[in-house]
Design a protein around this motif. Structure first.
Motif, PDB file in Angstrom:
ATOM      1  N   ILE A  13      16.197 -33.163  19.596  1.00 39.27           N
ATOM      2  CA  ILE A  13      15.986 -31.729  19.784  1.00 39.27           C
ATOM      3  C   ILE A  13      14.496 -31.506  20.021  1.00 39.27           C
ATOM      4  O   ILE A  13      13.692 -32.409  19.797  1.00 39.27           O
ATOM      5  CB  ILE A  13      16.481 -30.896  18.581  1.00 39.27           C
ATOM      6  N   PHE A  14      14.131 -30.347  20.465  1.00 36.96           N
ATOM      7  CA  PHE A  14      12.739 -30.012  20.778  1.00 36.96           C
ATOM      8  C   PHE A  14      12.121 -31.026  21.733  1.00 36.96           C
ATOM      9  O   PHE A  14      11.006 -31.479  21.550  1.00 36.96           O
ATOM     10  CB  PHE A  14      11.868 -29.927  19.512  1.00 36.96           C
ATOM     11  N   ARG A  15      12.874 -31.395  22.751  1.00 39.98           N
ATOM     12  CA  ARG A  15      12.375 -32.416  23.685  1.00 39.98           C
ATOM     13  C   ARG A  15      11.180 -31.934  24.491  1.00 39.98           C
ATOM     14  O   ARG A  15      10.254 -32.685  24.718  1.00 39.98           O
ATOM     15  CB  ARG A  15      13.489 -32.861  24.615  1.00 39.98           C
ATOM     16  N   ASP A  16      11.232 -30.725  24.946  1.00 45.08           N
ATOM     17  CA  ASP A  16      10.139 -30.209  25.761  1.00 45.08           C
ATOM     18  C   ASP A  16       9.598 -28.934  25.123  1.00 45.08           C
ATOM     19  O   ASP A  16      10.362 -28.080  24.700  1.00 45.08           O
ATOM     20  CB  ASP A  16      10.620 -29.887  27.179  1.00 45.08           C
ATOM     21  N   ALA A  17       8.311 -28.846  25.088  1.00 39.08           N
ATOM     22  CA  ALA A  17       7.663 -27.628  24.604  1.00 39.08           C
ATOM     23  C   ALA A  17       6.725 -27.173  25.706  1.00 39.08           C
ATOM     24  O   ALA A  17       5.820 -27.916  26.093  1.00 39.08           O
ATOM     25  CB  ALA A  17       6.914 -27.899  23.318  1.00 39.08           C
ATOM     26  N   PRO A  18       6.928 -25.994  26.219  1.00 38.64           N
ATOM     27  CA  PRO A  18       6.144 -25.552  27.369  1.00 38.64           C
ATOM     28  C   PRO A  18       4.761 -25.007  27.028  1.00 38.64           C
ATOM     29  O   PRO A  18       4.148 -24.363  27.852  1.00 38.64           O
ATOM     30  CB  PRO A  18       7.024 -24.442  27.959  1.00 38.64           C
ATOM     31  N   ASN A  19       4.249 -25.266  25.826  1.00 42.95           N
ATOM     32  CA  ASN A  19       2.922 -24.723  25.515  1.00 42.95           C
ATOM     33  C   ASN A  19       1.876 -25.830  25.405  1.00 42.95           C
ATOM     34  O   ASN A  19       2.190 -26.988  25.158  1.00 42.95           O
ATOM     35  CB  ASN A  19       2.953 -23.826  24.272  1.00 42.95           C
ATOM     36  N   ARG A  20       0.651 -25.418  25.603  1.00 41.41           N
ATOM     37  CA  ARG A  20      -0.483 -26.335  25.671  1.00 41.41           C
ATOM     38  C   ARG A  20      -0.717 -27.087  24.366  1.00 41.41           C
ATOM     39  O   ARG A  20      -1.053 -28.269  24.376  1.00 41.41           O
ATOM     40  CB  ARG A  20      -1.715 -25.509  26.026  1.00 41.41           C
ATOM     41  N   TYR A  21      -0.574 -26.394  23.241  1.00 45.84           N
ATOM     42  CA  TYR A  21      -0.808 -27.035  21.945  1.00 45.84           C
ATOM     43  C   TYR A  21       0.176 -28.193  21.737  1.00 45.84           C
ATOM     44  O   TYR A  21      -0.224 -29.305  21.390  1.00 45.84           O
ATOM     45  CB  TYR A  21      -0.684 -26.016  20.803  1.00 45.84           C
ATOM     46  N   ALA A  22       1.458 -27.939  21.942  1.00 44.43           N
ATOM     47  CA  ALA A  22       2.472 -28.976  21.729  1.00 44.43           C
ATOM     48  C   ALA A  22       2.233 -30.173  22.643  1.00 44.43           C
ATOM     49  O   ALA A  22       2.337 -31.325  22.215  1.00 44.43           O
ATOM     50  CB  ALA A  22       3.870 -28.395  21.943  1.00 44.43           C
ATOM     51  N   LYS A  23       1.907 -29.898  23.890  1.00 45.05           N
ATOM     52  CA  LYS A  23       1.626 -30.996  24.830  1.00 45.05           C
ATOM     53  C   LYS A  23       0.395 -31.786  24.405  1.00 45.05           C
ATOM     54  O   LYS A  23       0.359 -33.006  24.518  1.00 45.05           O
ATOM     55  CB  LYS A  23       1.446 -30.451  26.245  1.00 45.05           C
ATOM     56  N   GLY A  24      -0.630 -31.093  23.886  1.00 43.87           N
ATOM     57  CA  GLY A  24      -1.840 -31.775  23.428  1.00 43.87           C
ATOM     58  C   GLY A  24      -1.589 -32.659  22.227  1.00 43.87           C
ATOM     59  O   GLY A  24      -2.080 -33.788  22.166  1.00 43.87           O
ATOM     60  N   VAL A  25      -0.806 -32.174  21.277  1.00 42.71           N
ATOM     61  CA  VAL A  25      -0.476 -32.973  20.093  1.00 42.71           C
ATOM     62  C   VAL A  25       0.331 -34.200  20.498  1.00 42.71           C
ATOM     63  O   VAL A  25       0.072 -35.307  20.037  1.00 42.71           O
ATOM     64  CB  VAL A  25       0.284 -32.116  19.052  1.00 42.71           C
ATOM     65  N   ARG A  26       1.283 -34.010  21.386  1.00 40.58           N
ATOM     66  CA  ARG A  26       2.097 -35.145  21.851  1.00 40.58           C
ATOM     67  C   ARG A  26       1.230 -36.157  22.605  1.00 40.58           C
ATOM     68  O   ARG A  26       1.348 -37.363  22.417  1.00 40.58           O
ATOM     69  CB  ARG A  26       3.229 -34.645  22.736  1.00 40.58           C
TER      70      ARG A  26
END
Length: 150
Positions: A106-119
């Motif tokens: 679940i939560f495979r894609d997060a369209p926000n900058r913070y989530a992408k940066g943490v990943r």
């Protein structure tokens, strides 16, 4: 005890846990307890569980100890400290185990900058399979360079 102090202690504990996670990850997990953490970097087993999961147990015991001190010793600070540790652990589990490592799909894609940066930062951490030469040991606070678009 006033509500304001309770909330302040909870918030400070939650924030301090990010430092504790960074410190524990860098100096303990990638240090003398690498034997428990290495299967998180290079899977050497068929189980869904990892030896690395024992670190969650440690922090759960610490949190429960503060609850126990609040109940049996009248140490009211134990409540907000215990809940601050527990809340950080829950967020850590959601971000690290579910969002980043997809232990539950679940939560495979997060369209926000913070989530992408943490990943992105965590991916850079796992670029190194060994215990040395690591980077990005924190979880919720990572260097700004990982938040740039691209």
């Amino acid at each position: 005890m006033t509500t304001g102090y309770w909330i302040l202690i909870f918030f400070l504990t939650f924030c301090a846990m990010e430092f504790m996670a960074w410190f524990t990850h860098k100096y303990i997990m990638h240090g003398f307890l690498w034997s428990l953490h290495k299967d998180h970097h290079k899977k050497d087993h068929d189980s869904w569980f990892e030896r690395n999961d024992t670190f969650f147990i440690f922090y759960a015991i610490v949190s429960m100890s503060f609850f126990s001190a609040a109940v049996y010793k009248g140490f009211w600070f134990g409540w907000p400290i215990g809940f601050g540790i527990m809340a950080y652990g829950a967020i850590y589990f959601l971000v690290h185990d579910i969002f980043i490592h997809q232990r539950f799909k679940i939560f495979r894609d997060a369209p926000n900058r913070y989530a992408k940066g943490v990943r992105r930062a965590h991916k850079m951490h796992h670029k190194h399979a060994g215990k040395e030469e690591g980077e990005c040991f924190g979880m919720l606070m990572v260097p700004f360079k990982y938040f740039k678009k691209g």
